[in-house]
Design a protein around this motif. Structure first.
Motif, PDB file in Angstrom:
ATOM      1  N   SER A 297     -10.112  19.577  -8.457  1.00  7.37           N
ATOM      2  CA  SER A 297     -10.588  19.425  -7.078  1.00  7.37           C
ATOM      3  C   SER A 297      -9.587  18.690  -6.182  1.00  7.37           C
ATOM      4  O   SER A 297      -9.626  18.854  -4.961  1.00  7.37           O
ATOM      5  N   ASP A 298      -8.664  17.918  -6.748  1.00  2.90           N
ATOM      6  CA  ASP A 298      -7.655  17.246  -5.920  1.00  2.90           C
ATOM      7  C   ASP A 298      -6.541  18.205  -5.473  1.00  2.90           C
ATOM      8  O   ASP A 298      -5.736  17.862  -4.613  1.00  2.90           O
ATOM      9  N   LYS A 299      -6.516  19.409  -6.037  1.00  2.00           N
ATOM     10  CA  LYS A 299      -5.511  20.426  -5.670  1.00  2.00           C
ATOM     11  C   LYS A 299      -6.158  21.690  -5.109  1.00  2.00           C
ATOM     12  O   LYS A 299      -5.473  22.657  -4.815  1.00  2.00           O
TER      13      LYS A 299
ATOM     14  N   GLU B 269     -13.772  11.665  -8.941  1.00  2.00           N
ATOM     15  CA  GLU B 269     -12.835  12.143  -7.915  1.00  2.00           C
ATOM     16  C   GLU B 269     -12.086  13.422  -8.279  1.00  2.00           C
ATOM     17  O   GLU B 269     -11.518  14.066  -7.410  1.00  2.00           O
ATOM     18  N   ARG B 270     -12.065  13.799  -9.532  1.00  2.00           N
ATOM     19  CA  ARG B 270     -11.296  14.980  -9.926  1.00  2.00           C
ATOM     20  C   ARG B 270     -12.062  15.812 -10.951  1.00  2.00           C
ATOM     21  O   ARG B 270     -12.260  15.395 -12.081  1.00  2.00           O
TER      22      ARG B 270
END
Length: 132
Positions: free
Chosen positions: A15-17, A59-60
């Protein structure tokens, strides 16, 4: 030892990319990019492996898996505006015997070219999470 051009490699897309539509170039930008060998571990097993060792909730989260052929990756590098000789080197780890790296420093522009060629796999079990 460099992988042969016939091999396919995978990259976890977290999800961070991934913004829900696009993949960030930082997925491949830089050096020593971690990838994994499809010839060693099946795609299905990679979902479990990446969920367990790559996800870092909250967060990821693992969203997708990208696949590219080593030979195709090398062609992308050679045909880029600023040609680059890309290799993929086997680099097994304790948690992933299929682990490999792309040791070269990949520019943002070249990363975008690689991303355009990825075959994107959607999570076959999106309701399964290794973490609460």
């Amino acid at each position: 030892m460099p992988l042969p051009p016939e091999e396919d490699i995978l990259r976890a897309i977290c999800s961070d990319k991934w913004d829900g539509k696009r993949i960030a170039p930082s997925l491949f930008k830089g050096e020593n990019t971690s990838v994994s060998r499809l010839a060693i571990t099946s795609l299905e097993d990679h979902w479990d492996l990446f969920r367990k060792f790559v996800e870092k909730p909250p967060e990821r989260w693992l969203e997708r898996i990208g696949e590219v052929n080593v030979g195709a990756l090398q062609q992308i590098g050679r045909r880029y505006t600023h040609p680059a000789e890309l290799t993929v080197e086997s680099d097994p780890t304790d948690w992933n015997p299929a682990h490999a790296v792309i040791p070269q420093n990949i520019s943002r522009g070249l990363a975008n070219q690689i991303i355009r060629q990825l075959k994107i796999h959607e999570d076959p079990r999106p309701d399964v999470r290794c973490h609460p």
